[in-house]
Design an enzyme around this catalytic site. Sequence first.
Site, PDB file in Angstrom:
ATOM      1  N   HIS A 101      62.793  37.654 -75.007  1.00 51.47           N
ATOM      2  CA  HIS A 101      62.478  36.446 -74.212  1.00 51.47           C
ATOM      3  C   HIS A 101      62.637  36.905 -72.995  1.00 51.47           C
ATOM      4  CE1 HIS A 101      66.762  36.944 -74.790  1.00 51.47           C
ATOM      5  NE2 HIS A 101      66.939  36.194 -73.614  1.00 51.47           N
ATOM      6  N   HIS A 103      63.248  35.078 -69.264  1.00 51.41           N
ATOM      7  CA  HIS A 103      63.896  34.154 -68.226  1.00 51.41           C
ATOM      8  C   HIS A 103      62.956  33.738 -67.122  1.00 51.41           C
ATOM      9  CE1 HIS A 103      68.091  34.500 -70.013  1.00 51.41           C
ATOM     10  NE2 HIS A 103      67.638  35.546 -70.304  1.00 51.41           N
TER      11      HIS A 103
HETATM   12  P1  5GP Z   1      70.021  36.788 -72.942  1.00 54.11           P
HETATM   13  O1  5GP Z   1      71.367  37.127 -72.436  1.00 54.11           O
HETATM   14  O2  5GP Z   1      69.842  37.125 -74.402  1.00 54.11           O
HETATM   15  O3  5GP Z   1      68.991  37.471 -72.270  1.00 54.11           O
HETATM   16  O4  5GP Z   1      69.812  35.160 -73.000  1.00 54.11           O
HETATM   17  C1  5GP Z   1      69.807  34.428 -73.663  1.00 54.11           C
HETATM   18  C2  5GP Z   1      69.777  33.209 -73.234  1.00 54.11           C
HETATM   19  O5  5GP Z   1      69.697  32.008 -74.222  1.00 54.11           O
HETATM   20  C3  5GP Z   1      71.144  32.532 -72.535  1.00 54.11           C
HETATM   21  O6  5GP Z   1      70.736  32.294 -71.271  1.00 54.11           O
HETATM   22  C4  5GP Z   1      71.409  31.410 -73.389  1.00 54.11           C
HETATM   23  O7  5GP Z   1      72.205  30.342 -72.387  1.00 54.11           O
HETATM   24  C5  5GP Z   1      70.386  30.837 -74.168  1.00 54.11           C
HETATM   25  N1  5GP Z   1      70.660  30.331 -75.237  1.00 54.11           N
HETATM   26  C6  5GP Z   1      71.461  30.813 -76.194  1.00 54.11           C
HETATM   27  N2  5GP Z   1      71.361  29.818 -76.966  1.00 54.11           N
HETATM   28  C7  5GP Z   1      70.698  28.956 -77.023  1.00 54.11           C
HETATM   29  C8  5GP Z   1      70.394  27.720 -77.951  1.00 54.11           C
HETATM   30  O8  5GP Z   1      70.655  27.479 -78.825  1.00 54.11           O
HETATM   31  N3  5GP Z   1      69.349  26.879 -77.109  1.00 54.11           N
HETATM   32  C9  5GP Z   1      68.859  27.280 -75.842  1.00 54.11           C
HETATM   33  N4  5GP Z   1      68.068  26.241 -75.336  1.00 54.11           N
HETATM   34  N5  5GP Z   1      69.395  28.270 -75.068  1.00 54.11           N
HETATM   35  C10 5GP Z   1      69.910  29.069 -75.681  1.00 54.11           C
END
Ligand code: 5GP
Length: 138
Positions: A101, A103
């Site tokens: 993903h 951001h």
């Molecule tokens: P990562 O640290 O893996 O790059 O980012 C994962 C992101 O997904 C985090 O910023 C977290 O807040 C978001 N996230 C995790 N679970 C959910 C969810 O169930 N719904 C949404 N909308 N965001 C999520």
Amino acid sequence: MSAQECIFCKIASGQIPAVKIYEDEIVVAFLDIGPISDGHTLVLPRQHFEKVHNCPPELLGQIWTRLGKIANAVALATGADGYNVLCNNGRAAGQIVDHLHFHIVPRKAGDGVFAKWPSYKYGQGRAEAIAEKIIKFL
Ligand code: 5GP
Ligand code: ZN
């Protein structure tokens, strides 16, 4: 984490709710549940791949084709002065959800987000030595 247990696969398929702002046959974009700024958005492919290097280049291209338009809309809607596009790969890099993903983080001048950026200078010859190693893996 298998695709069956993946929270982002479940959001993409509509099994779990999210505040979606864009979706088509290739990607889904929705607001991050734990934003670091208002409008913090996640853009992901519907297909489950863990990291950038696992994702077929054609699909990466399709994701990036959409990213600019989505990022611009997010920035305009939030009155941002700029935005970051980030992709965390692996735990050490802060990846919590193992579904590729991107951001989109809207930024305001002087907002202090990412205030810690531990920049330093390479010593003599070190950049060239590291580059030589990297090139061998390409
Ligand atoms: P990562 O640290 O893996 O790059 O980012 C994962 C992101 O997904 C985090 O910023 C977290 O807040 C978001 N996230 C995790 N679970 C959910 C969810 O169930 N719904 C949404 N909308 N965001 C999520
Ligand atoms: Zn997934």
